[in-house]
Scaffold this motif. Structure first.
Motif, PDB file in Angstrom:
ATOM      1  N   SER A 108       0.909  -1.377   0.045  1.00 38.80           N
ATOM      2  CA  SER A 108      -0.051   0.075  -0.059  1.00 38.80           C
ATOM      3  C   SER A 108       0.756   1.395   0.073  1.00 38.80           C
ATOM      4  CB  SER A 108      -0.993   0.205   1.078  1.00 38.80           C
ATOM      5  OG  SER A 108      -1.906  -1.135   1.091  1.00 38.80           O
ATOM      6  N   LEU A 109       1.877   1.124   0.882  1.00 37.40           N
ATOM      7  CA  LEU A 109       2.879   2.275   0.784  1.00 37.40           C
ATOM      8  C   LEU A 109       3.651   2.830  -0.478  1.00 37.40           C
ATOM      9  CD1 LEU A 109       4.767   1.964   4.393  1.00 37.40           C
ATOM     10  CD2 LEU A 109       3.029   4.031   3.450  1.00 37.40           C
ATOM     11  N   VAL A 110       3.854   1.487  -1.253  1.00 38.45           N
ATOM     12  CA  VAL A 110       4.330   1.523  -2.681  1.00 38.45           C
ATOM     13  C   VAL A 110       3.447   2.245  -3.606  1.00 38.45           C
ATOM     14  CG1 VAL A 110       5.334   0.244  -4.664  1.00 38.45           C
ATOM     15  CG2 VAL A 110       5.871  -0.390  -2.203  1.00 38.45           C
ATOM     16  N   LEU A 111       2.211   1.832  -3.707  1.00 32.18           N
ATOM     17  CA  LEU A 111       0.867   2.501  -4.292  1.00 32.18           C
ATOM     18  C   LEU A 111       1.134   4.117  -3.805  1.00 32.18           C
ATOM     19  CD1 LEU A 111      -1.338   2.646  -6.106  1.00 32.18           C
ATOM     20  CD2 LEU A 111      -2.680   1.976  -4.267  1.00 32.18           C
ATOM     21  N   CYS A 112       1.036   4.285  -2.601  1.00 31.51           N
ATOM     22  CA  CYS A 112       0.928   5.850  -2.086  1.00 31.51           C
ATOM     23  C   CYS A 112       1.989   6.460  -2.307  1.00 31.51           C
ATOM     24  CB  CYS A 112       0.644   5.787  -0.701  1.00 31.51           C
ATOM     25  SG  CYS A 112      -0.792   4.890  -0.115  1.00 31.51           S
ATOM     26  N   ALA A 113       3.121   5.887  -2.377  1.00 27.42           N
ATOM     27  CA  ALA A 113       4.453   6.755  -3.224  1.00 27.42           C
ATOM     28  C   ALA A 113       4.247   7.115  -4.462  1.00 27.42           C
ATOM     29  CB  ALA A 113       5.729   5.787  -3.031  1.00 27.42           C
TER      30      ALA A 113
END
Length: 191
Positions: A108-113
């Motif tokens: 999810s953090l990768v997507l948010c980045a």
């Protein structure tokens, strides 16, 4: 207004017969509404985040408080600054050891980045040229896109209701910034 006080005190000091006129000017200047604050309130009332809107617009004292277009430009500048800061926070979270690779939170953090990089480099920048020309349409679309991306980032963690993600505060703030920018840009469009 300083000019009103100077004029009225000048009259009082040098011309005894002008005292009533000087007093009238002083009273008139004192009771005039503060158009800058009225315009800020008028702009912010168009958004569901009135208090945040007031806080953002009043946080930059050098802004021309009589220009709605500058309010929108300011909101997109704030958007870029906040998106860049959030991108930095996400990068630190991804580089740290507290969130394991391959976990839902990590993915999810990768997507948010990716989403916050788009906000900082495209969504917050794209409307500037059209705003300079006085065209708020791209700003309206970009503001809605940003609010949607912040919501998408938050929802991608799969939390329910009160569960917080590592960047819930930032996502909520960015959602509010996008909605506020949209509301003020719509005011530009529709008057």
């Amino acid at each position: 207004c300083k000019l009103c006080y100077i004029v009225s005190f000048s009259f009082l000091k040098h011309m005894r017969m002008m005292k009533p006129l000087a007093l009238f000017i002083l009273i008139l200047c004192t009771i005039q509404p503060n158009n800058a604050n009225d315009l800020i309130r008028k702009a912010c009332i168009q958004t569901p985040f009135y208090t945040d809107c007031i806080r953002y617009l009043k946080s930059y004292p050098n802004i021309d408080n009589s220009n709605l277009n500058e309010f929108v430009v300011l909101m997109f500048n704030i958007m870029k600054i906040e998106a860049t800061a959030t991108s930095t926070k996400i990068d630190k979270l991804l580089a740290g050891k507290s969130i394991p690779r391959g976990s839902r939170a990590y993915d999810s953090l990768v997507l948010c980045a990716k989403l916050y990089e788009e906000i900082a480099t495209s969504d917050a920048v794209r409307p500037m040229e059209s705003l300079i020309r006085g065209d708020p349409d791209i700003a309206i679309v970009a503001g809605k896109d940003v609010a949607g991306k912040a919501t998408q980032c938050e929802n991608n963690f799969g939390g329910r209701g009160s569960e917080k993600t590592p960047i819930t505060v930032e996502n909520n703030d960015m959602n509010h910034i996008g909605v506020i920018a949209t509301g003020i840009a719509e005011l530009l469009r529709y008057g």
